[in-house]
Scaffold this motif. Structure first.
Motif, short mmCIF file in Angstrom:
data_model
loop_
_atom_site.label_atom_id
_atom_site.label_comp_id
_atom_site.label_asym_id
_atom_site.label_seq_id
_atom_site.Cartn_x
_atom_site.Cartn_y
_atom_site.Cartn_z
N GLN A 139 21.25 17.97 126.05
CA GLN A 139 20.78 19.21 124.43
C GLN A 139 19.63 18.24 124.77
OE1 GLN A 139 20.94 21.69 124.21
NE2 GLN A 139 22.24 21.66 125.99
N PRO A 140 18.96 18.02 124.09
CA PRO A 140 17.51 17.47 123.78
C PRO A 140 17.94 16.03 122.37
CG PRO A 140 16.26 19.92 123.80
CD PRO A 140 18.09 19.81 123.86
N GLU A 141 19.38 16.67 121.51
CA GLU A 141 19.32 15.47 120.75
C GLU A 141 20.25 14.70 121.83
OE1 GLU A 141 20.35 19.09 120.43
OE2 GLU A 141 18.88 19.34 119.20
N GLU A 142 20.97 14.78 122.81
CA GLU A 142 21.99 13.30 123.25
C GLU A 142 20.48 12.87 124.35
OE1 GLU A 142 25.15 14.74 125.78
OE2 GLU A 142 24.64 16.22 125.60
N VAL A 143 19.84 13.05 124.41
CA VAL A 143 18.65 12.07 125.31
C VAL A 143 17.76 11.43 124.29
CG1 VAL A 143 16.23 12.79 126.40
CG2 VAL A 143 17.63 14.24 126.46
N ARG A 144 17.66 12.55 123.07
CA ARG A 144 17.05 11.58 121.92
C ARG A 144 18.00 9.79 121.64
NH1 ARG A 144 15.42 17.14 119.13
NH2 ARG A 144 13.10 17.61 119.87
N SER A 145 19.23 10.46 121.68
CA SER A 145 20.05 9.03 120.70
C SER A 145 20.45 7.87 121.99
CB SER A 145 21.30 9.36 120.44
OG SER A 145 21.52 10.55 122.01
N GLY A 146 19.82 8.92 123.11
CA GLY A 146 19.85 7.47 124.37
C GLY A 146 18.11 6.96 124.86
N SER A 147 17.02 7.53 123.86
CA SER A 147 16.06 6.73 124.46
C SER A 147 15.83 5.71 123.97
CB SER A 147 14.80 8.06 124.33
OG SER A 147 15.05 9.50 124.52
N LEU A 224 8.20 2.90 131.82
CA LEU A 224 8.12 2.60 130.04
C LEU A 224 8.03 3.81 129.27
CD1 LEU A 224 8.71 -0.12 128.51
CD2 LEU A 224 6.14 0.09 128.72
N VAL A 225 7.15 4.58 129.76
CA VAL A 225 7.24 5.50 129.27
C VAL A 225 8.03 7.00 129.61
CG1 VAL A 225 5.91 7.73 129.14
CG2 VAL A 225 4.50 5.97 129.65
N LEU A 226 8.76 6.66 130.13
CA LEU A 226 10.06 7.85 130.57
C LEU A 226 11.47 6.76 129.67
CD1 LEU A 226 9.88 8.38 134.95
CD2 LEU A 226 10.04 10.30 133.10
N ALA A 227 11.29 6.37 129.26
CA ALA A 227 12.51 5.59 128.83
C ALA A 227 12.81 6.06 127.36
CB ALA A 227 12.55 3.63 128.65
N PHE A 228 11.28 6.57 127.26
CA PHE A 228 10.90 7.29 125.45
C PHE A 228 11.77 8.73 125.36
CE2 PHE A 228 8.81 3.06 124.95
CZ PHE A 228 8.92 3.21 123.79
N GLY A 229 12.19 8.79 126.72
CA GLY A 229 12.14 10.55 125.80
C GLY A 229 11.83 11.32 126.27
N GLU A 230 12.39 12.47 126.06
CA GLU A 230 11.75 14.16 126.29
C GLU A 230 10.44 14.62 125.29
OE1 GLU A 230 12.58 16.86 123.92
OE2 GLU A 230 13.40 14.74 122.79
N SER A 231 10.44 13.21 124.26
CA SER A 231 10.03 14.23 123.01
C SER A 231 9.65 12.54 122.22
CB SER A 231 9.65 15.00 122.39
OG SER A 231 11.31 14.90 121.81
N VAL A 232 8.60 12.31 121.06
CA VAL A 232 8.41 11.38 119.99
C VAL A 232 7.49 12.49 119.32
CG1 VAL A 232 6.10 11.03 121.25
CG2 VAL A 232 7.52 8.93 120.08
N GLY A 233 8.60 11.98 117.90
CA GLY A 233 8.41 12.23 116.58
C GLY A 233 6.88 12.27 115.75
N LEU A 234 5.92 13.16 115.44
CA LEU A 234 4.84 12.59 115.00
C LEU A 234 4.94 12.01 113.85
CD1 LEU A 234 2.87 16.40 117.08
CD2 LEU A 234 2.80 13.41 117.27
N ALA A 261 17.49 7.36 128.40
CA ALA A 261 15.95 7.97 129.41
C ALA A 261 16.05 6.58 129.40
CB ALA A 261 15.26 8.78 128.13
N TRP A 262 15.80 5.45 128.32
CA TRP A 262 16.42 4.65 128.10
C TRP A 262 16.33 3.11 129.45
CZ3 TRP A 262 18.86 -0.40 128.01
CH2 TRP A 262 19.88 -0.40 128.71
N ARG A 263 16.62 3.87 130.50
CA ARG A 263 17.13 3.24 131.41
C ARG A 263 15.74 2.85 132.20
NH1 ARG A 263 22.41 1.87 131.31
NH2 ARG A 263 24.03 3.21 130.53
N PHE A 264 14.85 4.12 132.36
CA PHE A 264 14.07 4.07 133.71
C PHE A 264 13.22 3.03 132.75
CE2 PHE A 264 15.35 8.66 133.29
CZ PHE A 264 14.65 8.88 134.35
N SER A 265 12.76 1.82 132.09
CA SER A 265 12.38 0.87 131.99
C SER A 265 12.69 -0.61 132.65
CB SER A 265 12.84 0.47 130.34
OG SER A 265 14.09 -0.26 129.76
N TRP A 266 14.15 0.48 133.42
CA TRP A 266 14.54 -1.03 134.68
C TRP A 266 13.06 -1.27 135.82
CZ3 TRP A 266 17.17 -4.62 136.68
CH2 TRP A 266 17.18 -4.90 138.08
#
Length: 400
Positions: A139-147, A224-234, A261-266
């Motif tokens: 769920q989006p909430e899970e992705v955000r917690s791991g971003s 690095l962009v992918l590491a920040f997850g599916e969305s960012v708060g405005l 998602a943060w693992r994409f920073s590899w």
């Protein structure tokens, strides 16, 4: 140069942060896949045989799929970005699309088809699970917690050694976790400084190496962009701006299974390590310090590459405690049952001890996603422990 690259990669806070997640250790075949595509494209530009390098790419992708799916996603993204960068660069230098693409397709098509087939075979358990459980996704909430967020650039992680650890005065135990984020974006200050120097002095390396380094840097930027997850708060609003990972989650269904998602920073760490090696080489030659600068960099990178003592948790088990081995085959349901897999902590350690004693698989282990029937089973086990449900009722319902 290759030694500096390796040490910068191993000593990165990102890499050290994986010690607590052995199943997610930085994937090695990402590097061989990237090396294969670089060799293939470079040899094609030089008019030399390149088919064997495409086979290396295909084999690396299959091996990485066997090793872990996060790494497989990293490898695919890295290979695609490098190919696109090479294509755009070739077109910019006056090459024709047909002349650039057709030779690649001719040599890469067979290993690509075989690699796709092998990966699909390896993915069958996950595909069957996705068919059985339509909700098998993050769920989006899970992705955000791991971003990632900007705080994580300053995070050195828990396991990476620091000067205090070198003299035996480092913080140990639970205190080491205090104030530390799980997500780590920091590629290492020494490596980052050397990488910046390498970029600023890039005019001192051959043009083909500059193009290679720029391609890796673009790849790192994508990661690095992918590491920040599916969305960012405005800021100042309750709205969120979609990021590229959200599009990938929609267009490429397997990406729905990723929550870290943060693992994409590899991919960013790989780019920094490459440029750190270039920076060391250029500085050493420019200043005539080959005999002093390089050994100093190696010593410092070795020091920061040494992981500090891994914090441990004492499990209250009597050394003489022995559970009887179960005569029947099959898994063992272990009580007490925490409400969720994230409430296990000491209980999970006890379960591991029990499986060693009995030689039987036991329930337990945080997976991040649990089938609905297991969630229901956990809830009912908890009700039994609290006296709100008779065990006989639970077992009768479970048999059905």
């Amino acid at each position: 140069v290759s030694g500096i690259f390796s040490l910068a990669l191993v000593g990165a806070p990102y890499t050290q942060a994986q010690i607590g997640h052995l199943n997610q250790l930085p994937p090695p075949f990402v590097l061989t896949a990237l090396a294969g595509v670089i060799l293939a494209l470079r040899r094609q530009d030089e008019g030399r045989p390149s088919a064997w390098a495409w086979w290396l790419v295909g084999l690396s992708l299959v091996l990485q799929a066997t090793w872990g799916w996060y790494g497989f996603a990293h490898a695919v993204i890295g290979v695609v970005v490098l190919k696109l960068y090479w294509l755009v660069g070739g077109l910019g230098r006056g090459g024709s699309f047909k002349a650039l693409v057709f030779p690649v397709v001719k040599r890469a098509i067979l290993p690509a088809i075989l690699a796709v087939g092998a990966v699909l075979v390896l993915a069958q358990p996950q595909l069957r699970l996705a068919d059985r459980y339509p909700e098998f996704t993050r769920q989006p909430e899970e992705v955000r917690s791991g971003s990632a967020d900007y705080h994580h650039f300053l995070n050195r992680g828990v396991y990476r050694s620091e000067p205090a650890d070198w003299i035996g005065r480092g913080v140990e135990g639970k205190e080491r976790y205090e104030g530390r984020y799980r997500q780590v974006l920091n590629p290492g200050w020494l490596a980052l400084g050397l990488a910046v120097a390498g970029w600023l002095l890039r005019g001192r390396i051959p043009a083909n190496r500059r193009r290679l380094g720029t391609g890796l840097l673009v790849m790192g930027g994508v990661g690095l962009v992918l590491a920040f997850g599916e969305s960012v708060g405005l800021p100042g609003t309750d709205k969120r701006m979609p990021l590229p990972l959200e599009w990938l989650r929609t267009a490429v269904p397997p990406f729905k299974a990723f929550r870290g998602a943060w693992r994409f920073s590899w991919l960013f760490v790989i780019a920094v390590a490459w440029w750190a090696a270039v920076g060391t080489e250029v500085l050493a030659r420019r200043e005539g310090l080959t005999g002093r600068l390089v050994p100093a960099v190696i010593i410092l990178l070795v020091l920061v590459s040494l992981p500090a003592a891994v914090p441990t948790l004492e499990v209250p088990i009597d050394g003489h405690l022995r559970w009887p081995a179960f005569p029947q085959e099959g898994p063992v349901v272990t009580l007490p049952a925490p409400p969720t897999e994230y409430d296990e902590d000491v209980t999970e350690a006890l379960w591991i001890a029990r499986t060693l004693e009995t030689g039987q698989p036991v329930t337990g282990g945080a997976t991040g996603w649990v089938p609905p029937e297991i969630v229901d089973f956990r809830v009912k086990l908890r009700q039994c422990e609290e006296g709100r449900l008779a065990p006989e009722e639970l077992m009768a319902a479970w048999k059905k």
